[in-house]
Write an enzyme that holds these catalytic residues in place. Structure first.
Site, short mmCIF file in Angstrom:
data_model
loop_
_atom_site.label_atom_id
_atom_site.label_comp_id
_atom_site.label_asym_id
_atom_site.label_seq_id
_atom_site.Cartn_x
_atom_site.Cartn_y
_atom_site.Cartn_z
N ASP A 1 2.29 84.38 31.09
CA ASP A 1 0.95 84.84 30.78
C ASP A 1 -0.02 84.05 31.65
O ASP A 1 0.05 82.83 31.70
CB ASP A 1 0.65 84.58 29.31
CG ASP A 1 1.65 85.28 28.40
OD1 ASP A 1 1.68 86.52 28.42
OD2 ASP A 1 2.42 84.59 27.70
N ASP B 1 -3.92 80.84 19.27
CA ASP B 1 -3.45 80.63 17.90
C ASP B 1 -3.08 79.18 17.60
O ASP B 1 -3.72 78.53 16.77
CB ASP B 1 -2.32 81.61 17.54
CG ASP B 1 -1.22 81.72 18.58
OD1 ASP B 1 -1.24 80.95 19.57
OD2 ASP B 1 -0.32 82.57 18.41
N ASP C 1 8.92 84.76 30.06
CA ASP C 1 7.78 85.62 30.41
C ASP C 1 6.52 84.78 30.62
O ASP C 1 6.42 83.66 30.13
CB ASP C 1 7.61 86.78 29.43
CG ASP C 1 7.00 86.39 28.12
OD1 ASP C 1 7.54 86.81 27.09
OD2 ASP C 1 5.97 85.68 28.10
P1 ATP Z 1 6.66 84.06 23.60
O1 ATP Z 1 6.23 84.85 24.82
O2 ATP Z 1 7.71 83.06 23.82
O3 ATP Z 1 6.92 84.93 22.41
P2 ATP Z 1 3.92 83.21 23.65
O4 ATP Z 1 3.26 82.03 23.02
O5 ATP Z 1 3.84 83.31 25.14
O6 ATP Z 1 5.42 83.18 23.14
P3 ATP Z 1 2.68 85.78 23.62
O7 ATP Z 1 2.70 86.79 22.54
O8 ATP Z 1 3.29 86.08 24.92
O9 ATP Z 1 3.35 84.48 22.98
O10 ATP Z 1 1.16 85.36 23.81
C1 ATP Z 1 0.72 84.55 24.89
C2 ATP Z 1 -0.37 83.61 24.41
O11 ATP Z 1 -1.49 84.34 23.94
C3 ATP Z 1 0.03 82.72 23.24
O12 ATP Z 1 0.70 81.57 23.66
C4 ATP Z 1 -1.31 82.41 22.62
O13 ATP Z 1 -1.97 81.42 23.35
C5 ATP Z 1 -2.06 83.71 22.82
N1 ATP Z 1 -1.91 84.60 21.66
C6 ATP Z 1 -1.00 85.58 21.50
N2 ATP Z 1 -1.16 86.21 20.33
C7 ATP Z 1 -2.20 85.64 19.72
C8 ATP Z 1 -2.86 85.85 18.48
N3 ATP Z 1 -2.45 86.79 17.63
N4 ATP Z 1 -3.93 85.06 18.19
C9 ATP Z 1 -4.34 84.11 19.06
N5 ATP Z 1 -3.75 83.86 20.22
C10 ATP Z 1 -2.70 84.60 20.57
MG MG Z 2 4.46 84.93 26.32
#
Ligand code: ATP
Ligand code: MG
Length: 466
Positions: free
Chosen positions: A85, A164, A83
């Site tokens: 972002d 994060d 996915d």
């Molecule tokens: P995955 O999609 O593999 O679970 P991801 O790192 O892409 O991992 P997402 O939940 O899609 O996780 O979030 C995208 C991005 O947004 C993260 O990589 C991070 O940079 C930021 N992010 C998400 N949640 C938080 C949070 N609770 N606090 C701070 N930053 C966040």
């Molecule tokens: Mg993600």
């Protein structure tokens, strides 16, 4: 592992302090390492057409556009991201105006979902620092530091520092295919370290869900937590009790339904986080010798199915997690004089309503979960028409799988599971023979391994169940 990339990594690490210390922040010096395309292994082939389309359209409209977060992290680790972002300087309204297939979602954290068939690209506007003379409706923080809203726009560097973990703050630019690293995330990827950006206490207080994310990424990526990132978790775990149950439900699915459930579960237990999500299950694990094993077995089976790309349902997993408390409460009800079946129903009701205060479980999962529990009572009853009704029940298969796990975990003497294994695929003739045999020797009839299971708390119960 990546040639040019490793060369880049050997350059001396710049001080992180200047990024977070007052000096650096006040001076506003952009502390970014830009890794040019030829020095990193991430290419457009790592990304979906939809993700690229969003990037290019933003770029062509004169906006900054980057892929950020998990997709860049995973691509650097040699995994195909699933996915995507996108981070941009365009506001949600500007993004929405560019894509017909989009909508603005969220209040606490406004983002735009751009939909292409089944794929959704999440587009977020660069976040700035909360709390700098901004109105409450854009950023809001509770007295104990919980970030209630975070919709203050900023620039890319501020955005990076709001994220994060360092490894989640890497940005891939569509303008020149370079990667921008604001927090030494590349170094941490190489060292397989999960490190919160900034002061861990503050960052966990702002959003306690980050503790769950830490564990999730550690299990998924096989990374270790940096000491300062790890240290506060045990003490801060109870902050999760402030998080709305609906948000925790989404998180729980990501924790357990992503193919690394066993490792994640063990870490959650280790850090005292599991008990904040499932308090009664945690208590049952302290008292019932099989309860923890049952959950591990359920997660092993879920992980296996996910790797084999077979369907999985959270209902089954929740049924296993909460079975310990159901058994305990059923015993209490029976001790008060209720017969087994109503006792189980009362117990289920209590367990579900307690659980919903922590992690919500939508009806579409809680109803089948309760069917799976009810069937545990029916599986040992192998006389007459009943046995065929059980066999035809839409949740029979899940209930039978759960029965096998209960035997495997040592809650029940083995035997009943095998009987059903043979019975469910037998022809009529064979089924009649199996049913006769039950009449003669009802061995392995789903009997608890520990005969003392009932009336633990009330030795002289008088419920008259012969
Ligand atoms: P995955 O999609 O593999 O679970 P991801 O790192 O892409 O991992 P997402 O939940 O899609 O996780 O979030 C995208 C991005 O947004 C993260 O990589 C991070 O940079 C930021 N992010 C998400 N949640 C938080 C949070 N609770 N606090 C701070 N930053 C966040
Ligand atoms: Mg993600």
């Amino acid at each position: 592992m990546f040639k040019g990339f490793t060369r880049f990594l050997q350059s001396p690490g710049e001080s992180l302090k200047s990024l977070f210390g007052t000096e650096g922040a006040a001076a506003g010096t952009p502390e970014v390492r830009v890794i040019p395309r030829e020095d990193h292994p991430v290419s457009r082939q790592h990304f979906s057409d939809a993700a690229l389309k969003v990037l290019y359209r933003l770029h062509n409209a004169g906006h900054e556009a980057y892929l950020v977060g998990g997709c860049i992290r995973d691509a650097l680790l040699g995994r195909m991201p699933k996915d995507f972002d996108v981070a941009t300087d365009a506001t949600p309204e500007e993004v929405k105006a560019l894509f017909r297939n989009s909508r603005i979602i969220g209040r606490r954290f406004r983002i735009v979902h751009v939909r292409f068939g089944r794929e959704v690209i999440e587009v977020t506007t660069f976040r700035g620092k909360p709390g700098d003379d901004h109105a409450d409706h854009i950023a809001q923080q509770s007295d104990d530091g919980l970030l209630l809203r975070d919709n203050v726009w900023g620039d890319i560097q501020e955005d990076a520092l709001r994220r994060d973990f360092t490894i989640n703050a890497l940005y891939y630019s569509i303008a020149d295919f370079s990667i921008h690293d604001f927090a030494d995330g590349v170094r941490d990827i190489e060292a397989r370290t999960l490190r919160l950006i900034g002061d861990p206490d503050t960052r966990y207080r702002e959003d306690p869900v980050r503790m769950l994310r830490a564990v999730r990424f550690a299990a998924k990526l096989d990374f270790h937590l940096a000491p300062a990132t790890e240290a506060p978790i045990h003490e801060f775990a109870p902050l999760l009790l402030q998080i709305p149950p609906a948000r925790l439900f989404d998180e729980v699915l990501k924790l357990f339904m992503a193919g690394h459930g066993v490792a994640t579960f063990q870490l959650l237990r280790h850090y005292g986080l599991f008990d904040m999500l499932f308090p009664e299950a945690g208590e049952a694990m302290a008292e019932l010798p099989w309860a923890e094993r049952l959950v591990e077995l359920a997660l092993e089976s879920t992980d296996r199915r996910i790797h084999e790309e077979r369907p999985v349902t959270p209902a089954f997993l929740f049924a296993a997690i909460l079975w310990g408390p159901v058994v305990q409460r059923q015993a209490e009800q029976e001790a008060r004089g209720l017969p087994a079946i109503p006792a189980l129903q009362a117990a289920s009701q209590q367990v579900v309503s307690r659980q919903l205060q922590h992690v919500s479980i939508p009806k579409r999962f809680s109803l089948p979960m309760r069917d799976i529990w009810d069937l545990q009572q029916r599986l040992p009853l192998r006389r007459g028409r009943r046995v065929f009704q059980t066999r035809e029940h839409p949740r029979f298969r899940a209930a039978y799988d759960m029965l096998l796990l209960r035997e495997g975990a040592g809650e029940l003497e083995p035997g009943l599971g095998d009987w059903w294994t043979v019975f469910q695929d037998a022809d009529e003739h064979e089924q009649a023979r199996l049913l006769d045999k039950v009449g003669a020797h009802p061995a392995g009839s789903g009997t608890p391994k520990r005969k003392r299971r009932r009336r633990r708390r009330k030795p002289r119960g008088g419920n008259g169940d012969a």
